[in-house]
Design a protein around this motif. Sequence first.
Motif, mmCIF file in Angstrom:
data_model
loop_
_atom_site.group_PDB
_atom_site.id
_atom_site.type_symbol
_atom_site.label_atom_id
_atom_site.label_comp_id
_atom_site.label_asym_id
_atom_site.label_seq_id
_atom_site.Cartn_x
_atom_site.Cartn_y
_atom_site.Cartn_z
ATOM 1 N N ASP C 75 91.257 -21.502 -36.359
ATOM 2 C CA ASP C 75 89.918 -21.367 -36.925
ATOM 3 C C ASP C 75 88.985 -22.358 -36.234
ATOM 4 O O ASP C 75 87.859 -22.037 -35.858
ATOM 5 C CB ASP C 75 89.931 -21.696 -38.425
ATOM 6 N N LEU C 76 89.486 -23.550 -36.081
ATOM 7 C CA LEU C 76 88.703 -24.616 -35.464
ATOM 8 C C LEU C 76 88.273 -24.234 -34.052
ATOM 9 O O LEU C 76 87.100 -24.385 -33.683
ATOM 10 C CB LEU C 76 89.592 -25.866 -35.398
ATOM 11 N N THR C 77 89.211 -23.749 -33.270
ATOM 12 C CA THR C 77 88.866 -23.439 -31.883
ATOM 13 C C THR C 77 88.019 -22.180 -31.801
ATOM 14 O O THR C 77 87.154 -22.070 -30.954
ATOM 15 C CB THR C 77 90.135 -23.231 -31.035
ATOM 16 N N LYS C 78 88.295 -21.244 -32.738
ATOM 17 C CA LYS C 78 87.518 -20.013 -32.708
ATOM 18 C C LYS C 78 86.042 -20.311 -32.966
ATOM 19 O O LYS C 78 85.161 -19.770 -32.323
ATOM 20 C CB LYS C 78 88.062 -19.021 -33.742
ATOM 21 N N SER C 79 85.816 -21.172 -33.934
ATOM 22 C CA SER C 79 84.441 -21.469 -34.317
ATOM 23 C C SER C 79 83.684 -22.154 -33.184
ATOM 24 O O SER C 79 82.477 -22.375 -33.273
ATOM 25 C CB SER C 79 84.424 -22.363 -35.554
ATOM 26 N N SER C 80 84.399 -22.482 -32.147
ATOM 27 C CA SER C 80 83.745 -23.219 -31.062
ATOM 28 C C SER C 80 83.186 -22.304 -29.974
ATOM 29 O O SER C 80 82.541 -22.761 -29.050
ATOM 30 C CB SER C 80 84.759 -24.178 -30.421
ATOM 31 N N ARG C 81 83.522 -21.018 -30.100
ATOM 32 C CA ARG C 81 83.031 -20.067 -29.100
ATOM 33 C C ARG C 81 81.502 -20.181 -28.951
ATOM 34 O O ARG C 81 80.762 -20.066 -29.918
ATOM 35 C CB ARG C 81 83.412 -18.639 -29.554
ATOM 36 N N LEU C 82 81.067 -20.388 -27.722
ATOM 37 C CA LEU C 82 79.621 -20.509 -27.487
ATOM 38 C C LEU C 82 78.986 -19.137 -27.310
ATOM 39 O O LEU C 82 79.591 -18.236 -26.748
ATOM 40 C CB LEU C 82 79.379 -21.336 -26.227
ATOM 41 N N GLU C 83 77.827 -18.987 -27.835
ATOM 42 C CA GLU C 83 77.142 -17.697 -27.651
ATOM 43 C C GLU C 83 76.108 -17.769 -26.539
ATOM 44 O O GLU C 83 75.488 -18.807 -26.322
ATOM 45 C CB GLU C 83 76.453 -17.294 -28.956
ATOM 46 N N PRO C 84 75.949 -16.647 -25.837
ATOM 47 C CA PRO C 84 74.948 -16.588 -24.754
ATOM 48 C C PRO C 84 73.576 -16.915 -25.312
ATOM 49 O O PRO C 84 73.286 -16.671 -26.475
ATOM 50 C CB PRO C 84 74.989 -15.124 -24.300
ATOM 51 N N GLY C 85 72.760 -17.450 -24.489
ATOM 52 C CA GLY C 85 71.388 -17.723 -24.907
ATOM 53 C C GLY C 85 71.236 -19.078 -25.566
ATOM 54 O O GLY C 85 70.160 -19.439 -26.041
ATOM 55 N N ILE C 86 72.342 -19.805 -25.581
ATOM 56 C CA ILE C 86 72.296 -21.121 -26.215
ATOM 57 C C ILE C 86 71.592 -22.112 -25.281
ATOM 58 O O ILE C 86 71.548 -21.917 -24.054
ATOM 59 C CB ILE C 86 73.726 -21.592 -26.504
#
Lengths: 152, 152, 152, 152
Positions: C75-86
């Motif tokens: 969960d911890l690592t998943k929540s770290s996914r960066l989204e484009p446009g950041i």
Amino acid sequence: MGQRGRKKGANGERSRSLLLAIAADEFAHKGFSDTKISTIVKRANLSQPTFYLYFESKESVFQELIQLFRSKLFDLTKSSRLEPGIDLTSVPERISQVLAAIFHFFKENPNLTRIGLFVGEEAEDIKKQLSKQIMDNLISEQENGYFHLVLT
Amino acid sequence: MGQRGRKKGANGERSRSLLLAIAADEFAHKGFSDTKISTIVKRANLSQPTFYLYFESKESVFQELIQLFRSKLFDLTKSSRLEPGIDLTSVPERISQVLAAIFHFFKENPNLTRIGLFVGEEAEDIKKQLSKQIMDNLISEQENGYFHLVLT
Amino acid sequence: MGQRGRKKGANGERSRSLLLAIAADEFAHKGFSDTKISTIVKRANLSQPTFYLYFESKESVFQELIQLFRSKLFDLTKSSRLEPGIDLTSVPERISQVLAAIFHFFKENPNLTRIGLFVGEEAEDIKKQLSKQIMDNLISEQENGYFHLVLT
Amino acid sequence: MGQRGRKKGANGERSRSLLLAIAADEFAHKGFSDTKISTIVKRANLSQPTFYLYFESKESVFQELIQLFRSKLFDLTKSSRLEPGIDLTSVPERISQVLAAIFHFFKENPNLTRIGLFVGEEAEDIKKQLSKQIMDNLISEQENGYFHLVLT
DNA sequence: CATGAATGAGACTTCATTCAT
DNA sequence: CATGAATGAAGTCTCATTCAT
């Protein structure tokens, strides 16, 4: 010393069959769940681990007994198969010999019989298979012209 | 309060007989030792303490079922006792009625019957007693001159 | 009485988590085979059957802990996914935040971590999967142009 | 008798080292508690009593392996102690030789190493002692003026 | 009327270890 | 040198039964 040459290891097989016989008795009289390993080994004057020296589990001794019953019994019926060319007059006698052998086997092995025919879950199966084999024998005899089946 | 007048005791008796019926089913199909209280109450959608609200122990439910079988069955046979002075022509019919009633009872109460005749340790006793009572009836009938027993 | 309304059944969940926590501690410090149910329940001031009220087996508690570790961690690592446009300037900071979160998680859950990373047979798997996910994140970030990976 | 002169004691030592090697393998791969004497002797084609002919107990073989690791390893580090008056230019080379020897020893004795560094309860102790000895060597070398430690 | 929570007793099974040969 | 046979101690798990609410 003469004929008492056995010593080392001789009692292993003895212990095993002792345990097997007692197990048969217990299973026959109390059913699977009410048979306790502790009782079996106590009756054999052995300790619990010894039981596991010779059998994998309670379940497996039970299965071994069922198998024993099956194989002994089916050997009996198999040996009764009549061969073509036999003296026709001897047929009825042979049939009755086989049935006698079966009942004799039942009487000589009451524990095994109880287990095989009444205790095990496979009891119904075994009974069916036994009937079938006897039937098959009769039918093959009939086909060979030994006699005619009259179903009523 | 109006329509909530029924209640006290009503569900109690319902739960009790539900448990008794399920217990009969389990005992009949699995025998005493393989029947678990936990299974019974699960099937009844009740909890384990509830079971002990209505029965003292596992053993006692079992005994209650055996008693139930005995009393129902012997009521049946008792009611068949023929009285002197009865119309002689109706005797065979009444005997067959009693036997029919017994078999009907067996068919209608398969669980109880299995328990009474095959599962309980008293099974042998019950069977003997049942035979005896039927025999007694027949004999008393015979003594009353209704018919003659021919043993072969 | 106020906020002390809980009473009946409230301690079930408490017992369960107590046992789970102690189990985690034991598994972490002694490994699977040297962890005894008897020790766990003794530390929890409970009896052995109580353990089986909440868990199916020793093996199953162990698996539950492994799963707990896996899911919390991923969960911890998943929540770290960066989204484009950041905002590009925030990327390095977020990466370091994720790593910090992971190490923080390790520190806050030492028993779970020991079990997940060193005790369980799946330890190697978990480590690989963890590396992969972190890698994947980095790569997706790289693909999004946040930075360039330099493998040495 | 001729060529049967070798014998007494020969096989004994052979059996002993065989058992020791297998034990090392098992301990290294399964840890202390999951290693079974029965497995060890089976792999050695020997019987359980034979095991106790050569070792006092499971625990004692384990300790023997730990000792073996310790002594072999510390022999290695001890032999690396530099003596005063040595040629200063050869110092860095000798240090790297010692480290190389240690890692070579680890690689050549993977089972022993696993046991010594990861399985045994003394693992932490051993690691500390090992670090200390290496450190001591370095320091004594430093004191001898071979180089200056820079801690960061 | 009913139940969530808990447990004593006992079953099966495993393992390091010993005895006698 | 080696082993077949046996066991004490301990571990996991199950089940009928009770306590407190």
